[in-house]
Write an enzyme that holds these catalytic residues in place. Sequence first.
Site, short mmCIF file in Angstrom:
data_model
loop_
_atom_site.label_atom_id
_atom_site.label_comp_id
_atom_site.label_asym_id
_atom_site.label_seq_id
_atom_site.Cartn_x
_atom_site.Cartn_y
_atom_site.Cartn_z
N ASP A 34 0.97 -1.20 0.09
CA ASP A 34 -0.08 -0.05 0.12
C ASP A 34 0.73 1.19 0.10
OD1 ASP A 34 -1.99 1.92 0.82
OD2 ASP A 34 -3.25 0.26 1.05
N LEU A 36 -0.25 4.18 0.93
CA LEU A 36 -0.84 4.92 1.89
C LEU A 36 -1.41 6.38 1.27
CD1 LEU A 36 1.87 4.43 5.12
CD2 LEU A 36 -0.26 3.16 4.45
N SER A 127 -16.87 -2.46 -9.79
CA SER A 127 -17.74 -1.65 -9.14
C SER A 127 -19.24 -1.65 -10.13
CB SER A 127 -17.28 -0.23 -9.08
OG SER A 127 -18.51 0.65 -8.95
N TYR A 152 -13.72 7.88 -13.13
CA TYR A 152 -13.44 6.48 -12.26
C TYR A 152 -14.23 5.33 -12.68
CZ TYR A 152 -14.51 3.56 -8.33
OH TYR A 152 -14.66 2.56 -7.48
N LYS A 156 -12.85 1.44 -14.30
CA LYS A 156 -13.18 0.27 -13.90
C LYS A 156 -13.68 -0.56 -15.16
CE LYS A 156 -12.71 0.53 -9.36
NZ LYS A 156 -11.56 -0.23 -8.94
N ARG A 233 -30.24 2.47 -3.50
CA ARG A 233 -28.93 1.53 -3.85
C ARG A 233 -28.97 0.33 -2.90
NH1 ARG A 233 -28.61 5.21 -6.41
NH2 ARG A 233 -26.99 6.98 -6.77
N GLY A 299 -24.96 13.67 -11.37
CA GLY A 299 -24.22 12.39 -11.89
C GLY A 299 -24.79 11.21 -11.06
P1 NAD Z 1 -9.46 2.81 -0.17
O1 NAD Z 1 -9.04 4.06 -0.92
O2 NAD Z 1 -9.80 2.73 1.13
O3 NAD Z 1 -8.42 1.55 -0.47
C1 NAD Z 1 -7.45 1.58 -1.29
C2 NAD Z 1 -6.05 1.46 -0.96
O4 NAD Z 1 -5.21 1.41 -2.22
C3 NAD Z 1 -5.62 2.68 0.01
O5 NAD Z 1 -4.99 2.07 0.94
C4 NAD Z 1 -4.48 3.35 -1.05
O6 NAD Z 1 -3.69 3.95 -0.06
C5 NAD Z 1 -3.98 2.38 -1.84
N1 NAD Z 1 -3.50 2.81 -3.40
C6 NAD Z 1 -4.27 3.39 -4.09
N2 NAD Z 1 -3.65 3.62 -5.26
C7 NAD Z 1 -2.43 2.98 -4.97
C8 NAD Z 1 -1.09 2.64 -5.77
N3 NAD Z 1 -0.93 3.31 -7.01
N4 NAD Z 1 -0.22 1.94 -5.19
C9 NAD Z 1 -0.47 1.47 -3.91
N5 NAD Z 1 -1.24 1.51 -3.33
C10 NAD Z 1 -2.42 2.35 -3.67
O7 NAD Z 1 -10.62 2.40 -1.19
P2 NAD Z 1 -11.49 0.96 -0.87
O8 NAD Z 1 -13.01 1.91 -0.61
O9 NAD Z 1 -11.19 0.20 0.01
O10 NAD Z 1 -11.89 0.50 -2.20
C11 NAD Z 1 -10.83 -0.55 -2.51
C12 NAD Z 1 -11.17 -0.85 -4.13
O11 NAD Z 1 -12.64 -1.43 -4.36
C13 NAD Z 1 -10.86 0.23 -5.00
O12 NAD Z 1 -10.40 -0.43 -6.31
C14 NAD Z 1 -12.04 0.84 -5.08
O13 NAD Z 1 -12.27 1.51 -6.58
C15 NAD Z 1 -13.32 -0.23 -5.31
N6 NAD Z 1 -14.58 0.02 -5.11
C16 NAD Z 1 -14.80 0.68 -3.92
C17 NAD Z 1 -15.97 0.78 -3.61
C18 NAD Z 1 -16.41 1.76 -2.41
O14 NAD Z 1 -17.53 2.41 -2.22
N7 NAD Z 1 -15.56 1.79 -1.21
C19 NAD Z 1 -17.19 0.58 -4.40
C20 NAD Z 1 -16.84 -0.13 -5.46
C21 NAD Z 1 -15.39 -0.30 -5.79
N1 UFG Z 2 -26.34 10.73 -0.68
C1 UFG Z 2 -26.99 12.05 -0.02
N2 UFG Z 2 -26.23 12.81 0.57
C2 UFG Z 2 -24.88 12.48 0.87
C3 UFG Z 2 -24.23 11.64 0.14
C4 UFG Z 2 -25.05 10.61 -0.48
O1 UFG Z 2 -28.15 12.15 -0.16
O2 UFG Z 2 -24.15 13.31 1.52
C5 UFG Z 2 -27.02 10.07 -1.47
C6 UFG Z 2 -26.66 9.99 -2.81
O3 UFG Z 2 -27.59 10.97 -3.71
C7 UFG Z 2 -27.37 8.40 -3.38
C8 UFG Z 2 -27.03 7.70 -2.26
O4 UFG Z 2 -26.93 8.60 -0.92
O5 UFG Z 2 -28.42 8.52 -3.77
C9 UFG Z 2 -25.58 6.99 -2.28
O6 UFG Z 2 -24.45 7.79 -2.25
P1 UFG Z 2 -23.01 7.36 -2.09
O7 UFG Z 2 -22.30 8.51 -2.68
O8 UFG Z 2 -22.95 6.85 -0.91
O9 UFG Z 2 -22.97 6.22 -3.18
P2 UFG Z 2 -22.99 6.16 -4.82
O10 UFG Z 2 -24.19 5.15 -4.92
O11 UFG Z 2 -23.21 7.30 -5.16
O12 UFG Z 2 -21.33 5.59 -5.12
C10 UFG Z 2 -20.79 4.49 -4.37
C11 UFG Z 2 -19.32 4.97 -4.60
C12 UFG Z 2 -18.66 4.70 -5.77
C13 UFG Z 2 -19.19 3.24 -6.11
C14 UFG Z 2 -20.44 2.94 -5.99
C15 UFG Z 2 -20.75 1.49 -6.21
O13 UFG Z 2 -18.89 6.39 -4.29
O14 UFG Z 2 -17.37 4.57 -5.83
O15 UFG Z 2 -21.00 3.33 -4.63
O16 UFG Z 2 -20.14 0.84 -5.61
F1 UFG Z 2 -18.59 2.97 -7.16
#
Ligand code: NAD
Ligand code: UFG
Length: 342
Positions: A34, A36, A127, A152, A156, A233, A299
């Site tokens: 990682d 960080l 995602s 983003y 993916k 969602r 969006g």
């Molecule tokens: P996060 O940011 O908490 O974790 C990602 C980790 O990767 C972090 O610790 C960051 O420091 C590390 N990182 C990023 N780029 C790097 C690089 N080039 N080299 C080394 N380390 C690196 O995010 P998360 O929520 O744990 O998400 C993990 C994965 O799941 C991501 O690929 C994200 O796109 C995907 N994802 C997350 C969500 C969500 O809502 N959290 C939804 C769908 C998909």
């Molecule tokens: N929302 C609010 N107020 C806020 C934040 C969110 O009303 O302050 C609403 C949004 O409009 C949406 C719902 O809560 O309707 C969920 O929003 P999030 O931002 O928590 O989640 P999204 O579905 O927009 O997207 C998230 C992550 C993306 C990921 C996706 C699917 O941000 O990275 O889920 O996994 F890809």
Amino acid sequence: MNKANILVTGGLGYIGSHTSVELINNSYNVTIIDSLINSEKFILERIEKITGKKIPFYEFDITNYKKTSECFKENNFDFVIHFAALKSVNESVKYPDKYMKNNLDSLKNILKCIESQNLSGIVFSSSCTVYGQPDNLPVNENSPFKKPESPYAETKQICEKLIEKFSDEKRKHGISLRYFNPVGAHNSSLIGELPRGIPDNLIPYITQSAIGKRKKLKVFGKDYNTSDGTPVRDYIHVVDLANAHVQALNRLIEKKSKKFYEFFNVGTGKGHSVLEVIKSFEKVNNIKLPYEIVSRREGDIEKIYSDTNLSRNELNWKAERNLDEMMKSAWKWEKTLKDLGS
Ligand code: NAD
Ligand code: UFG
């Protein structure tokens, strides 16, 4: 009994840390890389505390091929679970090049190393954003990729296509897991989501408003075509999501894959509106949440939730935890952060 050696990239992040715990609980050997860029070093000690295992850790950026390849040569990895990526939809709109570079270059380096060091395969963090606003709900894995709604989401889609091509050409196994909305925290409250600055996502905004870090939650729009007008969602507990990765690895190791490249939805199959989430949070934690309805956020899609048949039948996985449990654990984690002074 020791199982395979797993490289977990981004293992100190939100989902990577929970997955590392579940992998170790299932006797896998875990090594973490990682940079960080979006996580904290103390999470490593927390994972070690929960599991009672010392975890080899490398701090560097995977877009650096030399360091990545040295790390692969020093170790004897069998599989990679590739979480490392930048994940903010909003930030990706502002800095698309940064997102393309980080998310694509890191994956390309990992794939090169999988080939040169002859690993067996990769599990990738995708995602549900790859679907955009799908035509049919619940969305199943046959639904097409729609035009990506953010850079983003585009990363993916491109990453999935790169893995598909790589897997077919090099005869390596790849699984993409398409996460719906991961929320909640580990029941130890030692690990959880650590949003930096003002959170974009709903749950951390709720917990920060409840604890007084934010004045009130803004609910983005109440004029959608849903039961109460707020968007829907499929929220999934992060520990359930972590366990889907264990099942994906088991599938690869037990050679149950039907094709070199496979992809699965990882959700509960249930859609919840924003107001339902707020109600659940208020009920299980006995808190009155300050919130107001404001205009739509640009969006945002109206509704999405997953068809879970394929993951249930093929991955042998299903979500165990409901929305109330997600809201309880998220609040417990927020209170722990307050005690830490963060
Ligand atoms: P996060 O940011 O908490 O974790 C990602 C980790 O990767 C972090 O610790 C960051 O420091 C590390 N990182 C990023 N780029 C790097 C690089 N080039 N080299 C080394 N380390 C690196 O995010 P998360 O929520 O744990 O998400 C993990 C994965 O799941 C991501 O690929 C994200 O796109 C995907 N994802 C997350 C969500 C969500 O809502 N959290 C939804 C769908 C998909
Ligand atoms: N929302 C609010 N107020 C806020 C934040 C969110 O009303 O302050 C609403 C949004 O409009 C949406 C719902 O809560 O309707 C969920 O929003 P999030 O931002 O928590 O989640 P999204 O579905 O927009 O997207 C998230 C992550 C993306 C990921 C996706 C699917 O941000 O990275 O889920 O996994 F890809």
